[in-house]
Scaffold this active site. Sequence first.
Site, PDB file in Angstrom:
ATOM      1  N   GLU A   1      -5.191  -5.625   2.632  1.00  0.00           N
ATOM      2  CA  GLU A   1      -3.967  -6.425   2.715  1.00  0.00           C
ATOM      3  C   GLU A   1      -4.280  -7.900   2.505  1.00  0.00           C
ATOM      4  OE1 GLU A   1      -0.957  -5.428   2.577  1.00  0.00           O
ATOM      5  OE2 GLU A   1      -1.106  -3.342   3.175  1.00  0.00           O
TER       6      GLU A   1
ATOM      7  N   TRP B   1       0.388  -5.227  -4.588  1.00  0.00           N
ATOM      8  CA  TRP B   1      -0.323  -4.154  -3.896  1.00  0.00           C
ATOM      9  C   TRP B   1      -0.887  -3.165  -4.913  1.00  0.00           C
ATOM     10  CZ3 TRP B   1      -3.040  -3.537   0.035  1.00  0.00           C
ATOM     11  CH2 TRP B   1      -3.339  -2.276   0.558  1.00  0.00           C
TER      12      TRP B   1
ATOM     13  N   TYR C   1      -0.461   7.158  -2.519  1.00  0.00           N
ATOM     14  CA  TYR C   1      -0.544   6.202  -1.410  1.00  0.00           C
ATOM     15  C   TYR C   1       0.766   6.228  -0.609  1.00  0.00           C
ATOM     16  CZ  TYR C   1      -0.530   1.879   1.215  1.00  0.00           C
ATOM     17  OH  TYR C   1      -0.417   0.977   2.235  1.00  0.00           O
TER      18      TYR C   1
END
Length: 185
Positions: free
Chosen positions: A41, A49, A19
Amino acid sequence: MDTVMKRCFGDGKDFYEKYHDEEWGKPVYDDQKLFEMLCLEGAQAGLSWETVLKKREGYLAAFHEFDPKKASMMSDEELEVLRTNPAIIRNRLKIFGVRKNAIAFLAIQKEFGSFSNYIWAYVENTPIINHFETFEEVPVSTDISDLISKDLKKRGMTFVGSTIIYAFMQAIGMVNDHLLSCPCR
């Protein structure tokens, strides 16, 4: 003195490194991908995250690959069933927020021609390239994220506070906060 090159985050975790290296901070203009990142998000609120990334595939399956038209038409019953799905974060407000945000997203597309046109106008279609040496220097929100957040809320979106929006801006490359010592810079 030579600077040691080191990833901003994700070292030692393949999915997180991928990522970081392939997505974070790279400009995204595709509306479906923008909707995906906005939803992910929002799902992160109060969580890490890393937790969200681990559930990304579950989210893609649950919300029709983040097709905003399909997500906007999900019934209350479909959304309630998702509350039992361990492949996603089972918070009712976050789940129902995807549909709510999809409806607002489609209205923005209609008004501006695309969500990409709308969101990128906030930075005059040019990524903001920051020059931070440490993550302690990176802000959690900015005047621009405040403006976007306020406008998205006015348009009916949820889970779009300024901190979430700044993280979204980083994720889609509106802001490049890769540290000066990062090889992805």
